[in-house]
Scaffold this active site. Structure first.
Site, PDB file in Angstrom:
ATOM      1  N   GLY A  73       0.830  -1.206   0.000  1.00 18.92           N
ATOM      2  CA  GLY A  73       0.000   0.000   0.000  1.00 18.92           C
ATOM      3  C   GLY A  73       0.858   1.248   0.000  1.00 18.92           C
ATOM      4  O   GLY A  73       2.080   1.179   0.166  1.00 18.92           O
ATOM      5  N   GLY A  95       0.521   5.661   1.127  1.00 17.85           N
ATOM      6  CA  GLY A  95      -0.297   6.749   1.669  1.00 17.85           C
ATOM      7  C   GLY A  95       0.432   8.057   1.486  1.00 17.85           C
ATOM      8  O   GLY A  95       1.429   8.128   0.751  1.00 17.85           O
ATOM      9  N   GLY A 140       4.252   7.726   2.451  1.00 20.60           N
ATOM     10  CA  GLY A 140       5.181   6.822   1.779  1.00 20.60           C
ATOM     11  C   GLY A 140       4.585   5.455   1.542  1.00 20.60           C
ATOM     12  O   GLY A 140       3.381   5.231   1.709  1.00 20.60           O
ATOM     13  N   LYS A 181       6.432   0.597   7.200  1.00 24.56           N
ATOM     14  CA  LYS A 181       6.106   1.851   6.493  1.00 24.56           C
ATOM     15  C   LYS A 181       7.352   2.719   6.405  1.00 24.56           C
ATOM     16  O   LYS A 181       7.989   2.994   7.424  1.00 24.56           O
ATOM     17  CB  LYS A 181       4.984   2.578   7.230  1.00 24.56           C
ATOM     18  N   ASP A 202      -9.041  12.335  10.385  1.00 24.89           N
ATOM     19  CA  ASP A 202      -8.857  11.859   9.016  1.00 24.89           C
ATOM     20  C   ASP A 202      -9.345  10.425   8.846  1.00 24.89           C
ATOM     21  O   ASP A 202      -8.742   9.643   8.131  1.00 24.89           O
ATOM     22  CB  ASP A 202      -7.361  11.963   8.665  1.00 24.89           C
TER      23      ASP A 202
HETATM   24  P1  AMP Z   1      -0.805   4.851   5.467  1.00 24.66           P
HETATM   25  O1  AMP Z   1       0.464   5.400   4.930  1.00 24.66           O
HETATM   26  O2  AMP Z   1      -0.748   4.515   6.915  1.00 24.66           O
HETATM   27  O3  AMP Z   1      -1.982   5.704   5.089  1.00 24.66           O
HETATM   28  O4  AMP Z   1      -1.024   3.445   4.720  1.00 24.66           O
HETATM   29  C1  AMP Z   1      -1.253   3.356   3.334  1.00 24.66           C
HETATM   30  C2  AMP Z   1      -1.874   2.010   2.989  1.00 24.66           C
HETATM   31  O5  AMP Z   1      -0.962   0.949   3.310  1.00 24.66           O
HETATM   32  C3  AMP Z   1      -3.143   1.684   3.778  1.00 24.66           C
HETATM   33  O6  AMP Z   1      -4.286   2.180   3.128  1.00 24.66           O
HETATM   34  C4  AMP Z   1      -3.137   0.171   3.817  1.00 24.66           C
HETATM   35  O7  AMP Z   1      -3.706  -0.339   2.635  1.00 24.66           O
HETATM   36  C5  AMP Z   1      -1.656  -0.188   3.830  1.00 24.66           C
HETATM   37  N1  AMP Z   1      -1.182  -0.426   5.203  1.00 24.66           N
HETATM   38  C6  AMP Z   1      -0.671   0.496   6.066  1.00 24.66           C
HETATM   39  N2  AMP Z   1      -0.335  -0.067   7.240  1.00 24.66           N
HETATM   40  C7  AMP Z   1      -0.644  -1.388   7.128  1.00 24.66           C
HETATM   41  C8  AMP Z   1      -0.549  -2.515   8.009  1.00 24.66           C
HETATM   42  N3  AMP Z   1      -0.059  -2.395   9.241  1.00 24.66           N
HETATM   43  N4  AMP Z   1      -0.975  -3.714   7.542  1.00 24.66           N
HETATM   44  C9  AMP Z   1      -1.464  -3.825   6.294  1.00 24.66           C
HETATM   45  N5  AMP Z   1      -1.585  -2.822   5.427  1.00 24.66           N
HETATM   46  C10 AMP Z   1      -1.194  -1.602   5.825  1.00 24.66           C
END
Ligand code: AMP
Length: 364
Positions: free
Chosen positions: A33, A35, A38, A55, A151
């Site tokens: 994923g 966001g 990153g 992340k 958010d």
């Molecule tokens: P974020 O940067 O936290 O907004 O995450 C972006 C995307 O990454 C999210 O919409 C999820 O699809 C995926 N993602 C983030 N953290 C996790 C996690 N701990 N487990 C699985 N997918 C994740």
């Protein structure tokens, strides 16, 4: 495909256009994923012997807002310990000196999907009510620490195949009484409460609106209020719910009152029987319970909108109620804040970029 290279302590993986430099204990990285901050990868942790999510906060110091988000997310993840909030397992940077320090890696529990993917599925009442209950427990826990997550949206909520749910993102969360995260930031517009669209003050039940939007989306299988811009967002809301609300600040009143008048639709029209499975008495009852809850969540006037505390015992979800989850003690953020929280609050309030940079580096 990711490719791993090796140096002494770190392995380097090319993930699309990005380079992940991770501790050697993490292997077999695969992108899952991305966001605002990153890319996120799944990886195998050879120490914990389990899959994790990593992340990459890529260049969090490119501007003040990113830097503040990074430090805030890190500090909160360290302090919050609740089954419906994503847990922090590790944090590291491959750089040894402050001068080189650019990228930051946050290691979390790995989830299977985010709610965007789940919304596309046909969910039965049992799953829908359980997901809703867990969302509210997570929100309530953050509220207990004075943290209001502004958010909330499907991509920030992660689920596992056993239907367990965790809120992922603290990026725009804010503790009561501080204003350091008030700066406008790119957020998904569709789930914004009316008071946010209109730039009015807000309180805790701002995210009940977002939960109502997410619940409605689960039922409809599509976004409830898909505004194409700020003004269209308001129009989408009033076209469906009507614009009878009187409780507006003078600054926004003129704009709002100059909109055409809409009577709005009843909750039965917005969520007709056809959207629910109606082949049993049980399902009919559940559909009417959801409508009742939605009619209390999607209320434009925040002072009349249901609170998280009052939503949790609602008949649609109270079957799941467990005081250990719904009334967990507040995170250790207000009672006896660890030094890092105190420092973070002071720093985030009015620190310069180089001070934040230095402070974050001192976390390692
Ligand atoms: P974020 O940067 O936290 O907004 O995450 C972006 C995307 O990454 C999210 O919409 C999820 O699809 C995926 N993602 C983030 N953290 C996790 C996690 N701990 N487990 C699985 N997918 C994740």
């Amino acid at each position: 495909m990711s490719r791993g290279k090796r140096d002494s302590n770190f392995s380097i993986f090319e993930i699309g256009d990005s380079t992940f430099t991770v501790l050697k204990r993490y292997q077999n990285l695969k992108p899952i994923g991305s966001g605002a901050q990153g890319i996120v990868c799944a990886a195998y942790d050879t120490v914990l012997e389990r899959l994790v999510a990593i992340k990459q906060l890529s260049r969090p110091f490119q501007n003040q807002t990113h830097a503040k988000r990074a430090i805030w997310e890190l500090v909160l993840m360290k302090c919050v310990n609740h089954k419906n909030i994503i847990g922090l397992l590790n944090v590291f940077t491959p750089k040894k000196s402050l001068e080189e320090f650019q990228d930051l890696y946050i290691v979390m529990e790995l989830m299977d999907a985010n709610l965007c993917q789940v919304i596309q599925m046909e969910l039965d009442h049992e799953r829908m009510s359980y997901l809703l209950y867990q969302m509210l427990c997570g929100i309530k826990h953050l509220h207990s620490a004075g943290i209001i997550q502004r958010d909330l949206k499907p991509s920030n909520i992660a689920v596992k195949s056993d239907c367990t749910l965790k809120t992922l993102d603290f990026g725009l969360a804010q503790t009561a009484g501080t204003s350091f995260m008030m700066t406008p930031y790119v957020v998904t517009r569709y789930y914004r409460a009316p008071e946010v669209i209109l730039g009015m003050g807000y309180k805790e039940n701002i995210n009940i609106w977002s939960v109502g939007c997410i619940l409605g989306e689960m039922i409809k299988g599509g976004v409830l209020f898909p505004g194409s811009d700020h003004i269209d967002q308001w129009n989408k809301v009033i076209e469906q719910l009507g614009n009878s609300s009187k409780k507006l600040q003078p600054t926004v009143r003129t704009y709002v009152e100059n909109r055409p008048k809409y009577a709005g639709y009843s909750i039965e029209k917005l969520f007709p029987d056809i959207l629910f499975p109606v082949d049993s008495e049980h399902n009919k009852l559940k559909a009417s319970q959801i409508r009742d809850l939605l009619s209390k969540m999607l209320v434009m006037d925040a002072s009349k909108r249901i609170s998280v505390d009052d939503a949790l015992p609602h008949t649609y979800i109270n079957v799941w109620y467990d005081s250990l989850e719904a009334e967990a003690p507040p995170p250790n953020i207000l009672n006896e804040p660890p030094a890092s929280i105190k420092k973070a609050q002071v720093f985030i309030a009015d620190s310069s970029m180089s001070e934040i940079h230095q402070e974050l580096f001192s976390c390692f």
